[in-house]
Enzyme design. Sequence first.
Site, mmCIF file in Angstrom:
data_model
loop_
_atom_site.group_PDB
_atom_site.id
_atom_site.type_symbol
_atom_site.label_atom_id
_atom_site.label_comp_id
_atom_site.label_asym_id
_atom_site.label_seq_id
_atom_site.Cartn_x
_atom_site.Cartn_y
_atom_site.Cartn_z
ATOM 1 N N LYS A 67 -0.994 -21.355 -6.972
ATOM 2 C CA LYS A 67 -1.330 -21.094 -5.578
ATOM 3 C C LYS A 67 -1.665 -22.406 -4.869
ATOM 4 O O LYS A 67 -2.324 -23.269 -5.434
ATOM 5 C CB LYS A 67 -2.531 -20.144 -5.487
ATOM 6 C CG LYS A 67 -2.192 -18.680 -5.700
ATOM 7 C CD LYS A 67 -3.379 -17.802 -5.375
ATOM 8 C CE LYS A 67 -3.004 -16.335 -5.391
ATOM 9 N NZ LYS A 67 -4.136 -15.467 -5.003
ATOM 10 N N GLU B 130 -5.785 1.478 -4.295
ATOM 11 C CA GLU B 130 -6.649 2.260 -3.411
ATOM 12 C C GLU B 130 -6.798 3.703 -3.868
ATOM 13 O O GLU B 130 -7.874 4.300 -3.727
ATOM 14 C CB GLU B 130 -6.098 2.224 -1.973
ATOM 15 C CG GLU B 130 -6.208 0.878 -1.290
ATOM 16 C CD GLU B 130 -5.049 -0.051 -1.594
ATOM 17 O OE1 GLU B 130 -5.024 -1.178 -1.064
ATOM 18 O OE2 GLU B 130 -4.148 0.356 -2.390
ATOM 19 N N ARG C 55 -3.342 4.291 2.277
ATOM 20 C CA ARG C 55 -2.629 4.438 1.012
ATOM 21 C C ARG C 55 -3.276 5.487 0.112
ATOM 22 O O ARG C 55 -2.673 5.919 -0.874
ATOM 23 C CB ARG C 55 -2.580 3.096 0.291
ATOM 24 C CG ARG C 55 -1.802 2.021 1.035
ATOM 25 C CD ARG C 55 -2.118 0.623 0.554
ATOM 26 N NE ARG C 55 -1.745 0.384 -0.820
ATOM 27 C CZ ARG C 55 -0.609 -0.193 -1.219
ATOM 28 N NH1 ARG C 55 0.269 -0.581 -0.321
ATOM 29 N NH2 ARG C 55 -0.356 -0.398 -2.485
#
Length: 608
Positions: free
Chosen positions: A264, A349, A377
């Site tokens: 990253k 979720e 979701r």
Amino acid sequence: MGRDITDLRQVCEDIRKRILEVVSVNGGHLSSTLGAVELIVAMHAVFDCRENPFIYDVSHQAYAHKLVTGRWEAFDTLRQFGGLSGFIKPSESPYDYFVAGHSSTSISIGVGVAKAFALEGKSGIPIALIGDGSMSAGLVYEALNELGDRKYPMIILLNDNEMSIAKPIGAISKYLSHLIAGPLYQSLKDRIKKILGKMPDSASYIAKRFEESFKLITPGILFEEMGINYIGPIDGHDLEGIMHSLKLARDMREPVIIHAQTTKGKGYEIAEGKYEKWHGVGPFDIHTGQSKKTSSIQSPTDVYSQVLLERASQDKKIVGVTAAMPGGTGLGALIDEYPERFWDVAIAEQHAVTSMAAMAKEGFKPFVSIYSTFLQRAYDQIVHDVGIMSLPVRFAIDRAGIVGEDGETHQGLLDLSYLRSVPHMVLFAPRDNASLKSAIDFAISWDQSPCAFRYPRGKFALKEGVFADGGFVIGKSELLKEGEEILLVGYGNGVGRAHGVQELLAAEGLSCGLLDLRFLKPLDKDLSEILAAYRFIFVFSDSYKINGVTSALLEYAMEMGLRLDMESFEIPDSYILHGNTAMVEEHLGLTPQALSERILQKIKHKRL
């Protein structure tokens, strides 16, 4: 992109420089998109994305794609009102295949594309670029399950930049990766399958064990067992190696996962590594990494984090969960302090909601801390696992309302509409930081059914201290100011907008009442007396008009036999574009100035 490897490496460097130039000024997603540069450049070097759709999961990592598909100059407008989106957007470019702002959809989309290509006789191969974090969601495995069975040609480029699904094992790993994708291994697999079908049980068992042991020397046994070919792990910044793997996968004409490990923030040392703060950033100084924006106002997220932490220290029954957003929701501080009671379950979720339903059943006081856009979701879990048994799960809905630069995929405009229809769900909203503290305390005390409260990104529209907070009492509204003829009704952050309109109308000599609805469900039983006292009623909230606050009030008025002149100043029926929140509100005609002018025109017209 027919260039040699030296030119392509220079392209990668130029792309990183351009991303840093723009994101440091405009803000945006940074660390993940810097880490994916070589992957995306390699994809374009090997494939024509017009024939082989590039499907980006979440797509916040796809800035390099935008830059190599004709948007280099326009990149200055990234995430600006009227400019380029921070996500993939087909209406923006013919090179963008599918809208994506929520995670874990790419493989499912790719399977759909592969099915369509098979039916149409097309030779193209869908290529999905997905991050390792997105691999935590169930939709990924639903798609892989079918793909492994159907064997459609598809390439899944797994960008492993954090979770380290499998650690690289140097030269041996690279050798095995190429071996597995090469004709020798594939031929051997095919031969073993044929032999297995012809041999007696005892010999077949020996051959089967040989095949399994051969696969065991690779890190990709999970995917191989699902019927997906595996290449990797490879160096996700080795451009030549990535291109080689993509070509091997292309020639296999089967489903293939290429596992690439990346860093990253690659190329920007300050952001390199597992730093959540560099995932999405505001404007910053390139040389120091310091933010250019400072604010002395405590955000609602900070207030939520601070208050819930204090209450959790006093009540061991308070627990909580978030879905891959510990920093964004403020739950990170609680996870650090009480790791046995607060959890980040990654991008899951549905699991977050259902697991907290079970904890509520066991007598705990669970808080589900999720952005409005991501809570969508888990709607079935809210209805089926929480609602039907009326379990007291508390939903703390962050980023409610217009969220600004993230745009259509992230606007928090639907939670009221989809939660209002859930039986026994209690809905309430604070108007400022002080009332947010009271909202948290009410949620802790409420144990008769599920409840949800919402708050905006950044700050409330209402300035702190304008009105003293009296706490939340179930189903009770609060008349903040009496007036004549005109009543402004606010819900949550809508109170601040209504107050701004009230001040402008007062300058025009109009005395307006101001009502903080407090509870949308249940509504105040005594509301009829307040509403009936005013000739004109205007409603303000940071939610869609359809099935929103005005709808609830009109339903109530019908039940009570009231005839009201009521107008909604809620969000219109459309997907709201990205851009600075103030500019978006101005475009929608939702500034206090624009709304007060509409009210003046209506009153003038009615009186003529």
